[in-house]
Design an enzyme around this catalytic site. Structure first.
Site, PDB file in Angstrom:
ATOM      1  N   CYS A   1      -4.782  -2.921   2.757  1.00 11.73           N
ATOM      2  CA  CYS A   1      -4.487  -2.830   4.297  1.00 11.73           C
ATOM      3  C   CYS A   1      -5.560  -3.189   5.181  1.00 11.73           C
ATOM      4  O   CYS A   1      -5.912  -4.448   5.340  1.00 11.73           O
ATOM      5  CB  CYS A   1      -3.925  -1.415   4.681  1.00 11.73           C
ATOM      6  SG  CYS A   1      -2.999  -1.805   6.120  1.00 11.73           S
TER       7      CYS A   1
ATOM      8  N   LYS B   1      -9.476   1.794  -1.994  1.00 10.71           N
ATOM      9  CA  LYS B   1      -9.665   1.074  -0.786  1.00 10.71           C
ATOM     10  C   LYS B   1     -10.947   1.745  -0.014  1.00 10.71           C
ATOM     11  O   LYS B   1     -11.371   2.742  -0.121  1.00 10.71           O
ATOM     12  CB  LYS B   1      -8.671   1.492   0.274  1.00 10.71           C
ATOM     13  CG  LYS B   1      -8.435   1.037   1.768  1.00 10.71           C
ATOM     14  CD  LYS B   1      -7.252   1.719   2.535  1.00 10.71           C
ATOM     15  CE  LYS B   1      -7.136   1.139   3.900  1.00 10.71           C
ATOM     16  NZ  LYS B   1      -5.874   1.705   4.404  1.00 10.71           N
TER      17      LYS B   1
ATOM     18  N   GLU C   1      -6.334   8.604   7.650  1.00  5.33           N
ATOM     19  CA  GLU C   1      -6.815   8.176   6.300  1.00  5.33           C
ATOM     20  C   GLU C   1      -8.299   8.691   6.223  1.00  5.33           C
ATOM     21  O   GLU C   1      -8.569   9.015   4.994  1.00  5.33           O
ATOM     22  CB  GLU C   1      -6.880   6.605   6.346  1.00  5.33           C
ATOM     23  CG  GLU C   1      -5.284   6.010   6.220  1.00  5.33           C
ATOM     24  CD  GLU C   1      -5.581   4.937   5.716  1.00  5.33           C
ATOM     25  OE1 GLU C   1      -6.103   4.344   4.609  1.00  5.33           O
ATOM     26  OE2 GLU C   1      -4.913   3.767   6.561  1.00  5.33           O
TER      27      GLU C   1
ATOM     28  N   GLU D   1       0.918  -1.241   0.015  1.00  4.93           N
ATOM     29  CA  GLU D   1       0.198  -0.044  -0.012  1.00  4.93           C
ATOM     30  C   GLU D   1       0.910   1.148  -0.065  1.00  4.93           C
ATOM     31  O   GLU D   1       1.840   1.338   0.780  1.00  4.93           O
ATOM     32  CB  GLU D   1      -0.679   0.178   1.113  1.00  4.93           C
ATOM     33  CG  GLU D   1      -1.633   1.388   1.490  1.00  4.93           C
ATOM     34  CD  GLU D   1      -2.263   1.239   3.091  1.00  4.93           C
ATOM     35  OE1 GLU D   1      -1.597   1.048   4.046  1.00  4.93           O
ATOM     36  OE2 GLU D   1      -3.422   1.824   3.362  1.00  4.93           O
TER      37      GLU D   1
ATOM     38  N   ASN E   1      -7.214   5.868  -1.650  1.00  6.57           N
ATOM     39  CA  ASN E   1      -6.238   4.957  -1.586  1.00  6.57           C
ATOM     40  C   ASN E   1      -6.225   3.862  -2.504  1.00  6.57           C
ATOM     41  O   ASN E   1      -6.920   2.926  -2.286  1.00  6.57           O
ATOM     42  CB  ASN E   1      -6.097   4.765   0.106  1.00  6.57           C
ATOM     43  CG  ASN E   1      -4.736   3.859   0.497  1.00  6.57           C
ATOM     44  OD1 ASN E   1      -3.920   3.381  -0.328  1.00  6.57           O
ATOM     45  ND2 ASN E   1      -4.707   3.824   1.793  1.00  6.57           N
TER      46      ASN E   1
ATOM     47  N   ASN F   1       0.446  -0.893   5.520  1.00  9.35           N
ATOM     48  CA  ASN F   1       1.273  -0.001   6.181  1.00  9.35           C
ATOM     49  C   ASN F   1       0.535  -0.245   7.633  1.00  9.35           C
ATOM     50  O   ASN F   1      -0.611   0.526   7.883  1.00  9.35           O
ATOM     51  CB  ASN F   1       1.041   1.332   5.919  1.00  9.35           C
ATOM     52  CG  ASN F   1       1.965   1.467   4.615  1.00  9.35           C
ATOM     53  OD1 ASN F   1       2.852   2.228   4.861  1.00  9.35           O
ATOM     54  ND2 ASN F   1       1.218   1.294   3.565  1.00  9.35           N
TER      55      ASN F   1
HETATM   56  N1  CDT Z   1      -2.928   1.462   6.519  1.00 11.52           N
HETATM   57  C1  CDT Z   1      -4.014   0.953   7.358  1.00 11.52           C
HETATM   58  O1  CDT Z   1      -5.035   0.607   6.933  1.00 11.52           O
HETATM   59  N2  CDT Z   1      -3.513   0.848   8.568  1.00 11.52           N
HETATM   60  C2  CDT Z   1      -4.294   0.017   9.320  1.00 11.52           C
HETATM   61  C3  CDT Z   1      -4.073   0.628  10.808  1.00 11.52           C
HETATM   62  C4  CDT Z   1      -5.348   0.625  11.494  1.00 11.52           C
HETATM   63  S1  CDT Z   1      -5.142   1.507  12.938  1.00 11.52           S
HETATM   64  C5  CDT Z   1      -5.845   2.725  12.780  1.00 11.52           C
HETATM   65  C6  CDT Z   1      -4.642  -1.359   9.279  1.00 11.52           C
HETATM   66  O2  CDT Z   1      -5.485  -2.088   9.486  1.00 11.52           O
HETATM   67  O3  CDT Z   1      -3.290  -2.128   9.379  1.00 11.52           O
END
Ligand code: CDT
Length: 308
Positions: A168, A123, A142, A46, A106, A193
Site C-alpha cells: 500500500c 510493510k 497503522e 493488503e 503488515n 487499502n
Molecule cells: N493502507 C495504506 O497504507 N493506506 C494508505 C492511506 C494513506 S492515508 C493515511 C495509502 O497510502 O493508500
C-alpha cells in the site's frame, strides 16, 4: 519471451463482523476463475483476510490481536494454499502478522506453484498515526498496530522471473521501487487499502486518490523498467469507502488493464518479463547512468531541511 499470466484479484469490502472463512471462500472463487483463465500467479490485496481494522481505535492494543495471524499458513487459510498447489498457481496476499516473540507487522507473502512460501515482505512505510486523532474524519492507526518492517525490500526468483513486494503506502515512495530495481526486479506485487477520501482534506476524493494510485505505480514501473501489479481491497467497509482501481502496469509505465468495480474482480494479463530488458539496458541502465556520489541525502537524511 518469458510470459507470466498474472491475475490481479481485487477484493470488494470485508465487513468488521465477517470471519476469515467467508473471505477465504471469496478468495477461492477468484482463484478458480484465475485458473480457468490460465493464470500462473494470483495477487490479492493488503490485509486480504480481514476488514481494514486500523480504522478502528482500540485503547488496549492487545485487543487488536484477533485481527492478526500467528502462523502462516494456518487453518483458516489452508484451503487457499491447498487449492493454489492443486491449480499450480503461485500466489501473494497480505495479512497482519503476529510473530511468536510478539511483534506486529503488515505483511505480504509470495508462494511458488506448489504452495511453498518463497518470500515474505513486511510493510516499511506505515502511514497514519498511533493515537486517536479527533481532527480526522476517520482514523488510520497503522502506526499504533504495526511496527515498521524489518526485512528491507528483498526480491526473489519465482516463476522464472525476479519478483518483489510492497504494501500500500510503500507504493507512493520511489525508494521502494528503486531498492528492488537495484536487485533487478522484473515484477513488483502491491496490495492496498486506500480510503476514498483523505481524512485530513475532504476535497481530496476518489478521483484524485485513483490518480495518485496510477501515478505512483506507473512512475515506479517506468523508472525501474518493471511490471507493477497493484491490487485493491475496495468498496464500503462498515461505512468507510476504499478506492478500487486495481491496475497492471507494463515496464513502459502504461496501464494495460484496470478494474472497473469496487467488488471482487479479476484482471488477467499476460506479462512478458523480457519486456523489462530494453529499459534496463538503455535509459534506466543503472550501472551506466546512476550518480550515487550525489545521492547521499537519500539515506543520510529523513525529513526535508530547507536552506536558511
Ligand atoms: N493502507 C495504506 O497504507 N493506506 C494508505 C492511506 C494513506 S492515508 C493515511 C495509502 O497510502 O493508500
Amino acid at each position: 519471451m518469458r510470459m507470466i499470466n498474472v491475475a490481479a484479484a481485487q477484493m470488494g469490502p470485508i465487513q468488521r463482523a465477517e470471519g476469515r472463512d467467508v473471505v477465504v471462500r471469496r478468495m477461492l472463487a477468484l482463484m478458480d476463475e484465475a485458473k480457468a483463465k490460465g493464470a500462473d500467479l494470483i495477487v490479492y490485496p493488503e490485509l486480504a483476510l480481514t476488514t481494514f481494522f486500523p480504522r478502528w481505535y482500540m485503547e488496549n492494543r492487545a485487543d487488536a490481536d484477533g485481527w492478526f495471524e500467528r502462523e502462516m499458513p494456518n487453518d483458516a487459510v489452508r484451503p487457499l494454499f491447498d487449492r493454489a498447489a492443486r491449480h499450480e498457481i503461485a500466489m501473494s496476499f497480505g495479512y497482519a502478522e503476529l510473530t511468536p516473540d510478539g511483534h506486529h507487522f503488515n505483511t505480504a507473502i509470495l508462494t511458488d506453484r506448489t504452495g511453498n512460501i518463497v518470500g515474505k515482505y513486511r510493510k516499511i512505510h506505515l502511514p497514519g498515526h498511533a493515537e486517536f486523532d479527533p481532527e480526522r474524519t476517520h482514523q488510520h492507526l497503522e502506526k499504533r498496530y504495526f511496527e515498521p518492517g524489518d526485512l528491507g525490500f528483498p526480491v526473489w526468483r519465482n516463476l522464472g522471473g525476479i519478483m518483489g513486494m510492497a504494501v500500500c503506502n510503500d507504493r507512493r515512495w520511489p525508494e521502494t521501487y528503486r531498492v528492488m530495481g537495484l536487485q533487478g526486479v522484473e515484477m513488483v506485487l502491491i496490495g492496498y487499502n486506500t480510503p476514498s477520501v483523505n481524512a485530513q482534506k475532504g476535497d481530496e476524493g476518489p478521483e484524485k486518490r485513483l490518480f495518485h494510485n496510477r501515478l505512483s505505480a506507473q512512475a515506479g514501473a517506468y523508472q525501474n523498467s518493471c511490471w507493477v501489479i497493484a491490487v485493491a481491497k475496495a468498496g464500503d467497509e462498515d461505512g468507510h469507502r476504499l478506492i478500487g482501481g486495481s491496475i497492471i502496469v507494463n515496464p513502459d509505465g502504461e496501464i494495460v488493464t484496470e478494474a472497473k468495480t469496487e467488488d471482487d474482480e479479476l484482471l488477467v494479463h499476460p506479462c512478458d518479463l523480457d519486456a523489462t530488458a530494453f529499459g534496463k539496458e538503455t535509459i534506466f541502465n543503472f550501472a551506466a547512468h546512476r550518480r550515487t556520489e550525489h545521492y547521499g541525502l537519500i539515506t543520510s537524511r529523513t525529513g526535508a531541511i530547507p536552506p536558511t
